[in-house]
Design an enzyme around this catalytic site. Structure first.
Site, PDB file in Angstrom:
ATOM      1  N   SER A   9       0.848  -1.196   0.000  1.00 44.58           N
ATOM      2  CA  SER A   9       0.000   0.000   0.000  1.00 44.58           C
ATOM      3  C   SER A   9       0.879   1.240   0.000  1.00 44.58           C
ATOM      4  O   SER A   9       1.632   1.486   0.941  1.00 44.58           O
ATOM      5  CB  SER A   9      -0.900   0.014   1.235  1.00 44.58           C
ATOM      6  OG  SER A   9      -1.397   1.326   1.422  1.00 44.58           O
ATOM      7  N   ASP A  36      -4.331   3.813  -2.356  1.00 51.26           N
ATOM      8  CA  ASP A  36      -5.456   4.219  -1.513  1.00 51.26           C
ATOM      9  C   ASP A  36      -5.899   5.622  -1.903  1.00 51.26           C
ATOM     10  O   ASP A  36      -5.099   6.551  -1.917  1.00 51.26           O
ATOM     11  CB  ASP A  36      -5.043   4.192  -0.037  1.00 51.26           C
ATOM     12  CG  ASP A  36      -4.957   2.775   0.476  1.00 51.26           C
ATOM     13  OD1 ASP A  36      -5.964   2.044   0.361  1.00 51.26           O
ATOM     14  OD2 ASP A  36      -3.886   2.376   0.963  1.00 51.26           O
ATOM     15  N   MET A  38      -8.563   8.620  -1.005  1.00 49.81           N
ATOM     16  CA  MET A  38      -9.444   9.110   0.068  1.00 49.81           C
ATOM     17  C   MET A  38      -9.862  10.538  -0.250  1.00 49.81           C
ATOM     18  O   MET A  38      -9.038  11.324  -0.737  1.00 49.81           O
ATOM     19  CB  MET A  38      -8.697   9.089   1.397  1.00 49.81           C
ATOM     20  CG  MET A  38      -8.114   7.737   1.740  1.00 49.81           C
ATOM     21  SD  MET A  38      -7.112   7.827   3.216  1.00 49.81           S
ATOM     22  CE  MET A  38      -6.562   6.141   3.346  1.00 49.81           C
ATOM     23  N   MET A  69     -11.843   5.093  -1.345  1.00 50.71           N
ATOM     24  CA  MET A  69     -12.605   5.333  -0.111  1.00 50.71           C
ATOM     25  C   MET A  69     -13.194   6.728  -0.245  1.00 50.71           C
ATOM     26  O   MET A  69     -12.682   7.699   0.315  1.00 50.71           O
ATOM     27  CB  MET A  69     -11.657   5.228   1.100  1.00 50.71           C
ATOM     28  CG  MET A  69     -11.186   3.809   1.360  1.00 50.71           C
ATOM     29  SD  MET A  69      -9.675   3.730   2.334  1.00 50.71           S
ATOM     30  CE  MET A  69      -8.461   3.831   1.035  1.00 50.71           C
ATOM     31  N   MET A 141     -11.763  -5.172   4.883  1.00 54.85           N
ATOM     32  CA  MET A 141     -10.989  -4.210   5.674  1.00 54.85           C
ATOM     33  C   MET A 141     -10.792  -4.769   7.080  1.00 54.85           C
ATOM     34  O   MET A 141     -11.763  -5.095   7.766  1.00 54.85           O
ATOM     35  CB  MET A 141     -11.713  -2.860   5.765  1.00 54.85           C
ATOM     36  CG  MET A 141     -11.752  -2.043   4.489  1.00 54.85           C
ATOM     37  SD  MET A 141     -10.146  -1.713   3.732  1.00 54.85           S
ATOM     38  CE  MET A 141      -9.282  -0.853   5.047  1.00 54.85           C
ATOM     39  N   ASP A 179      -6.925  -5.956   3.980  1.00 51.53           N
ATOM     40  CA  ASP A 179      -6.229  -4.665   4.026  1.00 51.53           C
ATOM     41  C   ASP A 179      -6.319  -4.046   5.423  1.00 51.53           C
ATOM     42  O   ASP A 179      -7.414  -3.764   5.910  1.00 51.53           O
ATOM     43  CB  ASP A 179      -6.910  -3.749   2.987  1.00 51.53           C
ATOM     44  CG  ASP A 179      -6.268  -2.386   2.841  1.00 51.53           C
ATOM     45  OD1 ASP A 179      -5.227  -2.131   3.471  1.00 51.53           O
ATOM     46  OD2 ASP A 179      -6.821  -1.570   2.076  1.00 51.53           O
TER      47      ASP A 179
HETATM   48  C1  DX5 Z   1      -6.429   2.076   5.113  1.00 47.78           C
HETATM   49  C2  DX5 Z   1      -5.873   1.665   3.777  1.00 47.78           C
HETATM   50  C3  DX5 Z   1      -4.793   0.652   3.836  1.00 47.78           C
HETATM   51  C4  DX5 Z   1      -3.602   1.036   4.660  1.00 47.78           C
HETATM   52  C5  DX5 Z   1      -2.873  -0.186   5.090  1.00 47.78           C
HETATM   53  O1  DX5 Z   1      -7.534   2.880   4.905  1.00 47.78           O
HETATM   54  O2  DX5 Z   1      -6.904   1.167   2.962  1.00 47.78           O
HETATM   55  O3  DX5 Z   1      -4.392   0.256   2.537  1.00 47.78           O
HETATM   56  O4  DX5 Z   1      -2.736   1.870   3.988  1.00 47.78           O
HETATM   57  O5  DX5 Z   1      -1.819   0.218   5.899  1.00 47.78           O
HETATM   58  P1  DX5 Z   1      -1.183  -0.718   6.981  1.00 47.78           P
HETATM   59  O6  DX5 Z   1      -0.675  -1.929   6.260  1.00 47.78           O
HETATM   60  O7  DX5 Z   1      -0.107   0.113   7.555  1.00 47.78           O
HETATM   61  O8  DX5 Z   1      -2.263  -1.049   7.965  1.00 47.78           O
HETATM   62 ZN    ZN Z   2      -6.456   0.143   0.969  1.00 48.42          ZN
END
Ligand code: DX5
Ligand code: ZN
Length: 217
Positions: A9, A36, A38, A69, A141, A179
């Site tokens: 990620s 990702d 957002m 997201m 998630m 994830d």
């Molecule tokens: C959270 C993201 C993830 C996140 C994972 O909203 O969707 O992809 O970056 O990060 P780690 O592996 O650090 O939990």
């Molecule tokens: Zn993600």
């Protein structure tokens, strides 16, 4: 044993040397690249933009795995597929109904991308079983979406098991991705539960990437 894919990620990558970060994870065996996205509304944070995906989508050969997201997935999905997303994953919680989700899955396919659907920790796996026949991927998630570096929520393991059972018993062609909070230990639990793709951010970036990717596989 089946192949486990690792999807670093980029949320935890060093943005000042993004190209190097991308090329390194590819060299060390990652097969998916997790972006990702957002919007500051669906989750209280902002991250990668269309321009970023466009700039780097073609510099590598991994699957551009774009996780949106956002509160308006219909619009964003189109923009990110045009920018180079190979796999576009949106949230069931961001659409009004399963009918809308189904329509968006069709749109994504029409645009030539694979379609993924993500469920937040409070959404059950069973609640999206009806959409599995059309989906290429379900993203479970294992943290509340929004930030990297959070602690893995063990309830994700049971969801992966339930999805694996349903997908295999019905013969669907749908991958399972997890994830949030993935490291060697939590990754192992997810693999035993039947996951196909492990997303990991803070576990990989800022560390010995080769050693970390190998440990997840
Ligand atoms: C959270 C993201 C993830 C996140 C994972 O909203 O969707 O992809 O970056 O990060 P780690 O592996 O650090 O939990
Ligand atoms: Zn993600």
């Amino acid at each position: 044993m089946k192949t486990i894919h690792v999807a670093p990620s980029l949320l935890s990558a060093d943005k000042s040397k993004l190209l190097d970060e991308i090329l390194e994870v590819e060299r060390f065996g990652a097969t998916y690249l997790h972006w990702d996205v957002m919007d500051g509304i669906f989750v209280p944070n902002v991250s990668y933009k269309v321009e970023d995906v466009k700039k780097y989508a073609k510099v590598h050969h991994m699957v551009n795995d774009v996780h949106i997201m956002v509160s308006d997935p219909e619009i964003e999905a189109q923009l990110f597929i045009k920018a180079g997303a190979d796999l576009l994953t949106f949230h069931i919680e961001a659409v009004k109904s399963h009918e809308e989700a189904s329509k968006l899955i069709d749109e994504i396919h029409k645009m030539g991308a694979k379609a993924g659907l993500s469920i937040k920790p409070m959404t059950s796996a069973e609640s999206i079983f009806d959409l599995l026949p059309k989906l290429d991927l379900v993203l479970v998630m294992s943290v509340e979406p929004g930030f990297g570096g959070q602690k893995f929520m063990p309830m994700a393991v049971d969801k992966i098991k339930a999805l694996r059972k349903e997908i295999d018993s019905k013969g669907y062609n749908c991958l399972i991705e997890v994830d949030g909070g993935i490291n060697e230990e939590t990754g192992k639990l997810c693999k035993e539960a039947g996951v196909d793709i492990l997303v990991a951010g803070s576990y990989i970036f800022g560390h010995d990437k080769k050693e970390r990717i190998d440990s997840l596989k």
